[in-house]
Design an enzyme around this catalytic site. Structure first.
Site, PDB file in Angstrom:
ATOM      1  N   ASP A 154       0.638  -0.835   0.056  1.00  0.00           N
ATOM      2  CA  ASP A 154      -0.374   0.479  -0.158  1.00  0.00           C
ATOM      3  C   ASP A 154       0.800   1.503  -0.111  1.00  0.00           C
ATOM      4  O   ASP A 154       2.141   1.570  -0.004  1.00  0.00           O
ATOM      5  CB  ASP A 154      -0.894  -0.289   1.541  1.00  0.00           C
ATOM      6  CG  ASP A 154      -2.305   0.575   1.033  1.00  0.00           C
ATOM      7  OD1 ASP A 154      -2.679   1.030   0.047  1.00  0.00           O
ATOM      8  OD2 ASP A 154      -3.071  -0.182   1.319  1.00  0.00           O
ATOM      9  N   ASP A 214      -9.445   3.869  -4.900  1.00  0.00           N
ATOM     10  CA  ASP A 214     -10.360   2.582  -4.194  1.00  0.00           C
ATOM     11  C   ASP A 214     -11.553   2.497  -4.797  1.00  0.00           C
ATOM     12  O   ASP A 214     -12.108   3.276  -4.003  1.00  0.00           O
ATOM     13  CB  ASP A 214     -10.502   1.893  -2.226  1.00  0.00           C
ATOM     14  CG  ASP A 214      -9.105   1.455  -1.582  1.00  0.00           C
ATOM     15  OD1 ASP A 214      -7.995   1.650  -2.289  1.00  0.00           O
ATOM     16  OD2 ASP A 214      -9.763   1.578  -0.013  1.00  0.00           O
TER      17      ASP A 214
END
Ligand SMILES: *[C@@H]1O[C@H](CO)[C@@H](O)[C@H](O)[C@H]1NC(C)=O
Ligand SMILES: *[C@@H]1O[C@H](CO)[C@@H](O)[C@H](O)[C@H]1NC(C)=O
Ligand SMILES: *[C@@H]1O[C@H](CO)[C@@H](O)[C@H](O)[C@H]1NC(C)=O
Ligand SMILES: *[C@@H]1O[C@H](CO)[C@@H](O)[C@H](O)[C@H]1NC(C)=O
Ligand SMILES: *[C@@H]1O[C@H](CO)[C@@H](O)[C@H](O)[C@H]1NC(C)=O
Ligand SMILES: *[C@@H]1O[C@H](CO)[C@@H](O)[C@H](O)[C@H]1NC(C)=O
Ligand SMILES: *[C@@H]1O[C@H](CO)[C@@H](O)[C@H](O)[C@H]1NC(C)=O
Ligand SMILES: *[C@@H]1O[C@H](CO)[C@@H](O)[C@H](O)[C@H]1NC(C)=O
Ligand SMILES: *[C@@H]1O[C@H](CO)[C@@H](O)[C@H](O)[C@H]1NC(C)=O
Length: 499
Positions: A154, A214
Site C-alpha cells: 500500500d 479504492d
C-alpha cells in the site's frame, strides 16, 4: 534528439507485437495472466482472523472456485501488533492469529491455494499498523519465511516520498529488490493508487499496480472523496465507482501485458450496492481490461446470483487468455445520460489467442437500448499496418460466429444446490433447464478448454454475422453484452455460397 526519440518510439510500436510473440517480459517470471483470488478488505474491512481466512479458503475449494482458477487468498490490513518485536520484526496479533501467520499459510497451501500478505511503503499501514518503509529487507525475509506468495503493498504514510515517478519508483523498487533477494517467487502487487503513473514504469519491478483510488460498491455515483475522473490524478482518494474506474482505465489499457497488469482494485460483486446487471458489467469489464479478478465478498455467505457471476468460466477464460491482450475502447457515446451524468454506451474489443476476439457492448445509460457494432468498427485496429495488419484480407471481410458469454450463466437452482452442498460441483444434481456446467481448470487449462471448444468457455452461439455486417444487442440499463467472435472457416463459407 527529439527526432531520434520519436523515431525510437515509432520503432518500438512496430516491434511490440514481435516482442510479445517472443515471450513473457515478466521481471520475475510471474503474472503471465492477471492474478485471481480473494482479498478480505471489501467484505471485512479491518476485521480479520485466522478462522475467517481459513473458512474462506476451504469454501473456495468446496464451491469450486479454486478449480475455476482463483488462486490467492489475500490477508489485507490489520493483521499485526501495533509494535514491532524487540529485534524489529513484524509480529502478528496473537488473538487474531493464535498459531501465527506461517501456520495459516501452510494450511492454505495444503488446500492447493496461495497466500497473500499486506504491508505499506510507508511508516504505517493505512490502518496505522507498522509498515515496511525502511524495513524492506527484514520484512520481505519475514514474509518469505512465513511462506508468503503475494504482497499487496500500500501507499499510506509514505512521508511525502512521491510526486515524481522517480521518487515513487525508488520507494517501491526497494521492496521489489528485497522480495527478489529472498529467492522466493512472490507476486508483487503495488497499491499506490495510480500516483505518478506506475503503468509507465512498474513493469520491470512489479506484477500489477493499482490505477485509481479504492473502488466502492456503486455503479456510477460520484463521490467527493474520489475527485478525479481521469488517470492524471494528484488525489486518488477512495469511494471510486465502477464506471469512474473504467473511465480512468480506458486510455491506459495497453500498459497491462504479461508480467505486469493494470489493477482496477478488488471486486465488489456480491456486496449489495449494485444490481445484478451492474455486477455483470463490473465482473465482465474487469475481465476485459485484464484487471486482477480478486473476489471481495463474504464467500461462506455467498448468494446464488453472486456465485453464478463469479463462477462464469466463459468470462474467466477471456481474463486468463494466453494472448494477454487487454480490451480497448473503440467508441464511447453519450446517447442516454443517467442521473449522475455517467451514462454512456461503449464498445470494447479484445483479441484472444487462436484468432478469436471478445467484444463488450456496455450500456451505462438509464434505459435499455439496442447497441450496434459493425465489423469495421470492431476491427478498426486491423485496417492499417500501424494497427498490426498482417497479410491477407481484412477480418471485417470474413463472416464471424457470435457466442454469448453470459447465455450459459448457471441457474439459481444449480447455484443454490452447489452452495448448500447437496450437489457435487461437477453436477450430481443436474439442472436440465440450463446447459451450464462449471469448468475445472485444474483438470483442463483454459487454453486447452478453448482449443477443444468446451461449451462452458465458448458460451452459447447466438448468431453469425456476415462479412461487413453488424452485431446488435439489446443491452439493459447499466448492463452489458459480452461476445466471443470466432471466424467462420473458409470451408463453411464456401459451402454456404454454393447453396
Ligand atoms: C477438479 O479436478 C481435480 C483433478 O482431477 C479434482 O481433484 C478436483 O476435485 C476437481 N474439482 C471439482 C470442483 O470438481
Ligand atoms: C525476531 O523476533 C520474532 C518475534 O519474537 C521471532 O519470531 C523471530 O524469530 C526473531 N528473529 C530473529 C532473526 O531473531
Ligand atoms: C489483537 O486483536 C484483538 C482483537 O481485535 C484486540 O482486542 C487486541 O487489542 C489486539 N492486540 C494487540 C496487542 O493489539
Ligand atoms: C529475481 O530477479 C531476477 C532478475 O529479474 C529474476 O531472473 C529472478 O527470477 C528473480 N527471482 C525471484 C525469486 O523473484
Ligand atoms: C433513471 O432510472 C431510474 C430507475 O429506472 C429512475 O428512478 C430515474 O428517475 C432515472 N433517471 C433519469 C434521469 O432518467
Ligand atoms: C441499432 O440499430 C437498430 C436497428 O437499425 C436501431 O433501431 C437502433 O436505434 C440502433 N441503436 C443505436 C444506439 O443507434
Ligand atoms: C439441499 O439442501 C438444502 C438444505 O441443506 C435443502 O433445503 C434442499 O432441499 C436440498 N436440495 C436437494 C435437491 O436435495
Ligand atoms: C466429479 O469429479 C471427480 C474428479 O474428476 C470424480 O472423481 C467424481 O467421480 C465426479 N463425480 C461425479 C458425480 O461425476
Ligand atoms: C472447434 O471449432 C472450430 C470451428 O468453430 C473447428 O474448426 C475446430 O475443429 C473445433 N475444434 C475441435 C477440437 O473440435
Amino acid at each position: 534528439m527529439a527526432y531520434f526519440s520519436q523515431r525510437t518510439a515509432f520503432l518500438a510500436v512496430l516491434l511490440m507485437p514481435l516482442a510479445s510473440a517472443l515471450g513473457s517480459t515478466s521481471y520475475n517470471g510471474l503474472a503471465k495472466t492477471p492474478q485471481t483470488g480473494w482479498d478480505k478488505w471489501n467484505a471485512y474491512g479491518c476485521e480479520i482472523d485466522a478462522e475467517t481466512l481459513l473458512d474462506t479458503a476451504q469454501k473456495m475449494v468446496d464451491l469450486g472456485f479454486r478449480d475455476l482458477g482463483y488462486k490467492y487468498v489475500i490477508l489485507d490490513d490489520c493483521w499485526s501488533n501495533p509494535e514491532r518485536s524487540h529485534n524489529g520484526s513484524l509480529v502478528a496479533n496473537s488473538t487474531k492469529f493464535p498459531e501465527g501467520i506461517k501456520a495459516v499459510a501452510d494450511k492454505i497451501h495444503d488446500l492447493g491455494l496461495l497466500f497473500g500478505m499486506y504491508s505499506s511503503a510507508g511508516l504505517y499501514t493505512c490502518a496505522q499498523y507498522p509498515a515496511s518503509l525502511g524495513h524492506e529487507r527484514q520484512d520481505a525475509q519475514t514474509f518469505a519465511d512465513w511462506g508468503v506468495d503475494y504482497l499487496k503493498y500500500d501507499n499510506c504514510y509514505n512521508q511525502g516520498q512521491e510526486g515524481t515517478s522517480q521518487l515513487t519508483f525508488n520507494r517501491y523498487d526497494t521492496m521489489s529488490k528485497a522480495l527478489n533477494e529472498t529467492g522466493r517467487p512472490i507476486w508483487y502487487s503495488m497499491c499506490n493508487w495510480g500516483r505518478d503513473y506506475p503503468w509507465n514504469w512498474a513493469q520491470t519491478m512489479a506484477n500489477s499496480w493499482r490505477i485509481s483510488g479504492d473502488v466502492y460498491d456503486s455503479f456510477d455515483r460520484p463521490d467527493a472523496r474520489c475527485p478525479c475522473t481521469t488517470y492524471d490524478c494528484p488525489l486518488p482518494g477512495f469511494h471510486c465507482s465502477v464506471m469512474n474506474i473504467i473511465g480512468k482505465a480506458a486510455p491506459i489499457v495497453d500498459k497491462g501485458q504479461p508480467g505486469g497488469w493494470n489493477d482496477l482494485d478488488a471486486l465488489e460483486v456480491g456486496n449489495g450496492g449494485m444490481s445484478d446487471d451492474e455486477y455483470k458489467v463490473h465482473f465482465s469489464m474487469w475481465a476485459m481490461i485484464k484487471s486482477p479478478l480478486i473476489m471481495g465478498t463474504n464467500i461462506p455467505k455467498i448468494t446464488a446470483s453472486t456465485y453464478s457471476i463469479l463462477a462464469n468460466p466463459a468470462v474467466i477464460a477471456i481474463s486468463q487468455d494466453s494472448a494477454g491482450t487487454p480490451a480497448y475502447r473503440v467508441w464511447n457515446r453519450e446517447a442516454d445520460i443517467d442521473q449522475y451524468d455517467q451514462g454512456s454506451q461503449s464498445l470494447w474489443v479484445m483479441s484472444l489467442s487462436g484468432g478469436d476476439f471478445a467484444i463488450a457492448l456496455l450500456n451505462a445509460g438509464n434505459t435499455s437500448m439496442e447497441l450496434n457494432a459493425t465489423l469495421e468498427e470492431i476491427f478498426i485496429d486491423k485496417a492499417t499496418t500501424a494497427g498490426g495488419r498482417t497479410k491477407g484480407p481484412l477480418p471485417s471481410s470474413s463472416g464471424w460466429d457470435v457466442y454469448d458469454l453470459w447465455a450459459n450463466r448457471m441457474s439459481d437452482v444449480m447455484a443454490n444446490s452447489i452452495i448448500q452442498g447437496n450437489a457435487t460441483v461437477n453436477g450430481t444434481i443436474t439442472d436440465t433447464s440450463n446447459s451450464a456446467t462449471l469448468y475445472n481448470a485444474t483438470e483442463m487449462s483454459y487454453a486447452d478448454g478453448i482449443k477443444s471448444n468446451h461449451t462452458a468457455l465458448l458460451g452459447a452461439k447466438i448468431s453469425s454475422v456476415p462479412p461487413m455486417g453488424t452485431i446488435s444487442a439489446v443491452v439493459p440499463r447499466h448492463g452489458i453484452a459480452v461476445f466471443r467472435l470466432r471466424k467462420q472457416d473458409s470451408g463453411s463459407l464456401k459451402k454456404r455460397s454454393e447453396l
